[in-house]
Design a protein around this motif. Structure first.
Motif, mmCIF file in Angstrom:
data_model
loop_
_atom_site.group_PDB
_atom_site.id
_atom_site.type_symbol
_atom_site.label_atom_id
_atom_site.label_comp_id
_atom_site.label_asym_id
_atom_site.label_seq_id
_atom_site.Cartn_x
_atom_site.Cartn_y
_atom_site.Cartn_z
ATOM 1 N N ALA A 1 0.839 -1.200 0.000
ATOM 2 C CA ALA A 1 0.000 0.000 0.000
ATOM 3 C C ALA A 1 0.871 1.247 0.000
ATOM 4 O O ALA A 1 2.010 1.226 0.466
ATOM 5 C CB ALA A 1 -0.907 0.027 1.237
ATOM 6 N N VAL A 2 0.311 2.335 -0.510
ATOM 7 C CA VAL A 2 0.922 3.652 -0.356
ATOM 8 C C VAL A 2 0.589 4.087 1.066
ATOM 9 O O VAL A 2 -0.566 4.026 1.495
ATOM 10 C CB VAL A 2 0.371 4.660 -1.382
ATOM 11 N N ASP A 3 1.597 4.487 1.827
ATOM 12 C CA ASP A 3 1.468 4.765 3.251
ATOM 13 C C ASP A 3 1.782 6.239 3.498
ATOM 14 O O ASP A 3 2.784 6.744 2.997
ATOM 15 C CB ASP A 3 2.476 3.871 3.999
ATOM 16 N N GLY A 4 0.926 6.925 4.239
ATOM 17 C CA GLY A 4 1.155 8.334 4.525
ATOM 18 C C GLY A 4 0.850 8.691 5.960
ATOM 19 O O GLY A 4 -0.014 8.092 6.595
ATOM 20 N N ILE A 5 1.582 9.674 6.470
ATOM 21 C CA ILE A 5 1.399 10.176 7.830
ATOM 22 C C ILE A 5 1.058 11.658 7.741
ATOM 23 O O ILE A 5 1.742 12.427 7.065
ATOM 24 C CB ILE A 5 2.682 10.009 8.682
#
Length: 143
Positions: free
Chosen positions: A35-39
């Motif tokens: 998955a594309v992971d973002g914070i």
């Protein structure tokens, strides 16, 4: 259905453009294995941890509200817990609630963060089911 997926992908791409950290999550992810992971930081001790995955014939979305705790070792190693909604859109529609607990190491010399976490999910809609897997490795670039 294809229009809905396109709209959701556009909204997700727009939100990931504003992320403070962005990278990839490997492992057992809603809707696939990567998955594309973002914070998205909210303040010093909380953040939104979001994933968008494409695979298994659909799209998976997770948005968890994480609470960061005191560093384990200096300032680099932190642990966190979180909770939030998860959704998978493919032939079946799944909606549920996920929990998360993990460790994250942020390198001081480079803008890289690496994390390991466990994300069990209680699926509520189309079928009620508990998924205790959800182990993942996150590698993110820190802006």
């Amino acid at each position: 259905m294809k229009k809905l997926l396109l709209v959701l992908a556009f909204i997700g791409a727009n939100q990931f453009a504003n992320a403070q950290e962005i990278g990839i999550r490997f492992g057992d992810v809603s809707g696939g294995d990567v998955a594309v992971d973002g914070i998205f930081s909210l303040d010093k001790f909380s953040r939104i941890h979001a994933n968008v995955s494409f695979g298994d014939g659909g799209v998976g979305l997770d948005a968890l509200w994480d609470f960061l705790y005191k560093p384990v070792d200096g300032e680099s190693l932190k642990w966190y817990v979180g909770v939030g909604p998860s959704m998978v859109i493919n032939d079946d529609f799944l909606l549920g609630a996920s929990g998360e607990i993990g460790l994250e190491y942020r390198f001081q010399e480079a803008p890289i963060a690496i994390g390991l976490d466990w994300r069990p999910t209680l699926w509520i809609l189309e079928e009620t089911d508990f998924h205790a897997g959800g182990f993942g490795l996150n590698v993110r670039y820190v802006f």
